[in-house]
Motif scaffolding. Structure first.
Motif, mmCIF file in Angstrom:
data_model
loop_
_atom_site.group_PDB
_atom_site.id
_atom_site.type_symbol
_atom_site.label_atom_id
_atom_site.label_comp_id
_atom_site.label_asym_id
_atom_site.label_seq_id
_atom_site.Cartn_x
_atom_site.Cartn_y
_atom_site.Cartn_z
ATOM 1 N N LYS A 587 0.832 -1.212 0.000
ATOM 2 C CA LYS A 587 0.000 0.000 0.000
ATOM 3 C C LYS A 587 0.864 1.259 0.000
ATOM 4 O O LYS A 587 0.601 2.214 -0.743
ATOM 5 C CB LYS A 587 -0.932 0.003 1.206
ATOM 6 N N ARG A 588 1.901 1.278 0.855
ATOM 7 C CA ARG A 588 2.755 2.462 0.903
ATOM 8 C C ARG A 588 3.558 2.628 -0.387
ATOM 9 O O ARG A 588 3.825 3.754 -0.819
ATOM 10 C CB ARG A 588 3.688 2.384 2.109
ATOM 11 N N VAL A 589 3.961 1.518 -1.001
ATOM 12 C CA VAL A 589 4.639 1.595 -2.299
ATOM 13 C C VAL A 589 3.722 2.251 -3.323
ATOM 14 O O VAL A 589 4.118 3.143 -4.086
ATOM 15 C CB VAL A 589 5.070 0.188 -2.770
ATOM 16 N N LYS A 590 2.454 1.825 -3.323
ATOM 17 C CA LYS A 590 1.475 2.388 -4.254
ATOM 18 C C LYS A 590 1.250 3.867 -3.983
ATOM 19 O O LYS A 590 1.182 4.690 -4.910
ATOM 20 C CB LYS A 590 0.156 1.614 -4.128
ATOM 21 N N ASP A 591 1.157 4.246 -2.691
ATOM 22 C CA ASP A 591 0.955 5.652 -2.330
ATOM 23 C C ASP A 591 2.146 6.510 -2.757
ATOM 24 O O ASP A 591 1.981 7.635 -3.242
ATOM 25 C CB ASP A 591 0.736 5.784 -0.821
ATOM 26 N N LEU A 592 3.366 5.977 -2.556
ATOM 27 C CA LEU A 592 4.555 6.727 -2.945
ATOM 28 C C LEU A 592 4.607 6.964 -4.452
ATOM 29 O O LEU A 592 4.899 8.070 -4.914
ATOM 30 C CB LEU A 592 5.819 5.976 -2.499
ATOM 31 N N LEU A 593 4.322 5.920 -5.222
ATOM 32 C CA LEU A 593 4.354 6.058 -6.681
ATOM 33 C C LEU A 593 3.251 6.988 -7.172
ATOM 34 O O LEU A 593 3.432 7.732 -8.142
ATOM 35 C CB LEU A 593 4.226 4.677 -7.341
ATOM 36 N N ALA A 594 2.090 6.950 -6.508
ATOM 37 C CA ALA A 594 1.006 7.859 -6.892
ATOM 38 C C ALA A 594 1.377 9.307 -6.583
ATOM 39 O O ALA A 594 1.014 10.227 -7.329
ATOM 40 C CB ALA A 594 -0.277 7.473 -6.158
ATOM 41 N N PHE A 596 4.664 10.617 -6.166
ATOM 42 C CA PHE A 596 5.855 11.123 -6.856
ATOM 43 C C PHE A 596 5.892 10.775 -8.341
ATOM 44 O O PHE A 596 6.749 11.275 -9.059
ATOM 45 C CB PHE A 596 7.123 10.569 -6.184
ATOM 46 N N ARG A 597 5.023 9.864 -8.789
ATOM 47 C CA ARG A 597 4.908 9.477 -10.202
ATOM 48 C C ARG A 597 6.009 8.549 -10.704
ATOM 49 O O ARG A 597 5.801 7.817 -11.658
ATOM 50 C CB ARG A 597 4.871 10.714 -11.117
ATOM 51 N N SER A 598 7.196 8.576 -10.102
ATOM 52 C CA SER A 598 8.282 7.712 -10.582
ATOM 53 C C SER A 598 9.288 7.484 -9.460
ATOM 54 O O SER A 598 9.367 8.255 -8.498
ATOM 55 C CB SER A 598 8.995 8.342 -11.776
ATOM 56 N N ILE A 599 10.088 6.401 -9.586
ATOM 57 C CA ILE A 599 11.133 6.110 -8.608
ATOM 58 C C ILE A 599 12.237 7.171 -8.673
ATOM 59 O O ILE A 599 12.825 7.541 -7.656
ATOM 60 C CB ILE A 599 11.709 4.694 -8.850
ATOM 61 N N ASP A 600 12.495 7.700 -9.900
ATOM 62 C CA ASP A 600 13.521 8.742 -10.019
ATOM 63 C C ASP A 600 13.155 9.963 -9.189
ATOM 64 O O ASP A 600 14.022 10.584 -8.554
ATOM 65 C CB ASP A 600 13.684 9.140 -11.494
ATOM 66 N N ALA A 601 11.884 10.324 -9.166
ATOM 67 C CA ALA A 601 11.448 11.481 -8.375
ATOM 68 C C ALA A 601 11.618 11.214 -6.880
ATOM 69 O O ALA A 601 12.003 12.109 -6.115
ATOM 70 C CB ALA A 601 9.994 11.821 -8.689
ATOM 71 N N ASP A 608 12.470 15.402 3.930
ATOM 72 C CA ASP A 608 11.316 16.235 4.283
ATOM 73 C C ASP A 608 10.245 16.170 3.206
ATOM 74 O O ASP A 608 9.048 16.125 3.503
ATOM 75 C CB ASP A 608 11.762 17.691 4.488
ATOM 76 N N THR A 609 10.674 16.152 1.946
ATOM 77 C CA THR A 609 9.710 16.071 0.842
ATOM 78 C C THR A 609 9.011 14.714 0.837
ATOM 79 O O THR A 609 7.802 14.620 0.597
ATOM 80 C CB THR A 609 10.421 16.301 -0.502
#
Length: 642
Positions: A587-594, A596-601, A608-609
């Protein structure tokens, strides 16, 4: 029509007010949606014997069982409501615009902080704020215009940043304002985009006046460098409009000119946008013309087109090839939206009539081109019918392909051609479910057999319950059928050779459909066509039309399967990298990708971000940051200790 007393009661209960009416058949399907400033008078006109109506509408009236109405406050509201209802329900007897992918649009994504501007053939609104201009007939002119605009105005030049931590050469030479590194604020960048959008709204002269005033202000402030930049923009705009003059009286009036050319099946509609005596836009539309009046087609196009425009883009005058059935209603709606008078007229004077003739001639060229394409597709399907020994040319052809890397992320594609052309609304993707097909172990035969079982299971069940498949196939072409059995293919093509074909036929025999379907396979090496039970390929030439049609189908199935496989593989690789971080579940992986849109971001973000993402606390944010920057965090810790 058969129950006159019930019909009279129903008509008597209709209000004498503006609104929309929906005509339904005995199965409660919507046959037709219309509008009127007086509902009772308009609906009565369909059932009076003396009123002339087209054969298409006469057929519709015979099927009407119930009439529903929606009252609106004004005629303009009725027109807007009708447009939305037709889009949502797509009634069979309304004039419908075709979703013709050959005409491109220009899209500006106003929903983003830094909007993108690009050419697309898909008009899909990801946000109500996004804006599409078009559809444009001349894609070459559209590309040249966009290229000039990107040279004249500093715009975002790339969909993704070239460097992570610095700007590229476009910023250094003044082509880009440094969007990737946020060298410009979103508000200032959107201000530039508003000027650019005026070019595609046909407001070139207004934009030139605006830039002229801006250049004067810069000069008065002795900011000659900024004034020179605006001067260059003005010169670029003059290049865009240098060869667009149209001979018309009163060039200060903005005009649209619309005309069509049609055969018994399809209508090609052209709309020329003339602003300040210059042709600034040439738009193309395609509509069903079967038994439809030319005026009704033009009205439908204008309603659809003008509903997408901002009020400032609406013209003061519209020149028509034919009178519209509800011209006064459309005029009132446009006047309400624009805030000023809008004139719709069929021109009689020579100059304006000549302009209508020019637009009609261009529409005729588009229709002829469409007819040549349709003739080529018909010859291809006829040749394929002869090749496969079919009684009739196949209308619906399906192609299947498998894609994977050594069994990992195995997927399949189903693509559909109707009348020789791709029908993307019928494309399907499949994830291979078989546990035997996994990373390190692939089996294309088993995968293809699985897809056939899943694709035709519903038809097999219908046959097992006693349904007549021949009758279901005959009903497939009915526009009013809703029982779900509308997707029987005339031909099924498998990408592969005799092995894949044998596996497919074995699966179809299990479903008791082997004798019902026409199946073939196309082998890549020599472009050979195989039929079930034959040891040798069918005698054919690689360049004959029927084989070329199968090759286009095969290539499209391959493209669609490969793109889906890459998507699945990319998502798995994203998940696997983030899943290595302790404390991060699915779930947290999905939230992070949603977020930031990408792993690079995520990798570029500070702790902090990262903590700003919902569900991620400060401690977990530090842990994620340390995962991507172990050396940097260790050095920072060492400096603090020292």
């Amino acid at each position: 029509m058969e129950d006159s007393q019930r019909l009279e009661t129903l008509l008597r209960n209709l209000p004498v007010e503006p609104g929309c009416y929906l005509m339904r058949d005995r199965d409660d399907r919507i046959l037709y949606i219309g509008k009127s400033k007086k509902l009772r008078s308009r609906v009565r006109s369909y059932f009076r014997g003396g009123n002339p109506i087209s054969p298409r509408i006469r057929l519709m009236v015979r099927q009407v069982v119930d009439i529903e109405f929606i009252v609106t406050d004004s005629e303009a509201e009725a027109l807007a409501l009708e447009s939305n209802l037709i889009k949502n329900h797509q009634p069979h007897f309304n004039v419908l615009l075709k979703d013709d992918k050959k005409y491109p649009y220009l899209c500006i994504t106003w929903s983003e902080d830094y909007p993108r501007i690009f050419i697309t053939r898909r008009r899909r609104f990801r946000s109500p704020l996004d804006r599409f201009y078009g559809p444009y007939v001349d894609v070459g002119l559209l590309r040249r215009t966009l290229s000039v605009v990107k040279r004249v105005f500093p715009l975002r030049q790339r969909p993704q940043p070239l460097h992570k931590d610095r700007t590229c050469l476009n910023y250094d030479i003044g082509r880009c304002p440094g969007v990737c590194q946020e060298k410009i604020s979103p508000a200032d960048y959107q201000q530039i985009l508003r000027k650019v959008s005026m070019v595609f709204q046909g407001r070139n002269e207004e934009l030139q006046d605006l830039l002229q005033q801006q250049m004067v202000r810069y000069s008065e402030r002795l900011d000659f460098e900024a004034a020179a930049r605006v001067r260059d923009q003005l010169q670029g705009l003059e290049l865009l409009t240098a060869d667009q003059k149209v001979a018309l009286p009163n060039v200060r009036v903005s005009r649209d000119v619309i005309a069509l050319a049609a055969d018994e099946r399809v209508a090609a509609v052209q709309l020329f946008q003339v602003r300040a005596g210059k042709l600034v836009g040439r738009l193309g539309f395609t509509a069903d013309a079967e038994a439809a009046e030319p005026g009704a087609i033009l009205q439908r196009v204008l309603e659809e087109h003008y509903s997408q425009l901002d009020p400032v883009e609406l013209p003061a005058e519209v020149l028509l090839q034919h009178p519209l059935p509800e011209q006064e209603l459309l005029e009132a709606w446009l006047r309400d939206r624009r805030g000023r008078k809008v004139i719709l007229q069929v021109p009689q004077r020579q100059q304006k009539a000549d302009l209508i003739e020019m637009v009609e001639r261009n529409a005729g060229f588009e229709l002829a081109r469409a007819q040549r394409g349709a003739e080529q597709q018909q010859l291809s399907t006829e040749d394929l019918a002869q090749l496969l020994e079919l009684e009739h040319p196949p209308r619906r052809i399906e192609g299947y392909d498998i894609s994977h890397i050594q069994g990992s992320d195995a997927v399949a594609s189903q693509v559909v051609f109707i009348d020789g052309l791709p029908a993307k609304q019928h494309y399907r993707k499949y994830k291979i479910r078989s546990s035997s097909i996994r990373s390190g172990h692939s089996d294309d035969f088993m995968a293809m057999a699985e897809i056939m079982r899943r694709r035709f299971r519903r038809w097999s069940q219908a046959k097992a319950t006693g349904a007549n498949l021949s009758e279901l196939r005959q009903r497939r072409g009915s526009a009013l059928q809703t029982d779900g059995f509308t997707d029987w293919p005339d031909v099924v093509m498998i990408d592969g050779g005799k092995g894949q074909l044998s596996a497919v036929m074995e699966a179809l025999r299990e479903l008791d459909l082997a004798d019902e379907l026409v199946v073939c396979s196309l082998a890549k090496q020599r472009e050979e066509v195989f039929r079930p039970g034959a040891s040798q390929p069918i005698e054919s030439e690689a360049d004959q039309l029927g084989v070329q049609l199968l090759r286009r189908l095969r290539d499209e199935a391959h493209r669609f399967a490969v793109s889906f496989h890459r998507q699945q593989r990319g998502e798995r690789m994203k998940r696997s990298r983030l899943s290595d971080i302790p404390g991060l579940g699915p779930k947290r992986v999905k939230d992070l990708l949603a977020h930031f849109r990408s792993i690079d971001a995520i990798q570029l973000a500070s702790a902090d971000t990262i903590a700003e993402c919902p569900g991620v606390g400060p401690a977990l944010a530090v842990q994620i940051h340390q995962f991507f920057h172990p050396q940097g965090d260790a050095e920072a810790d060492g400096q603090e200790t020292g």
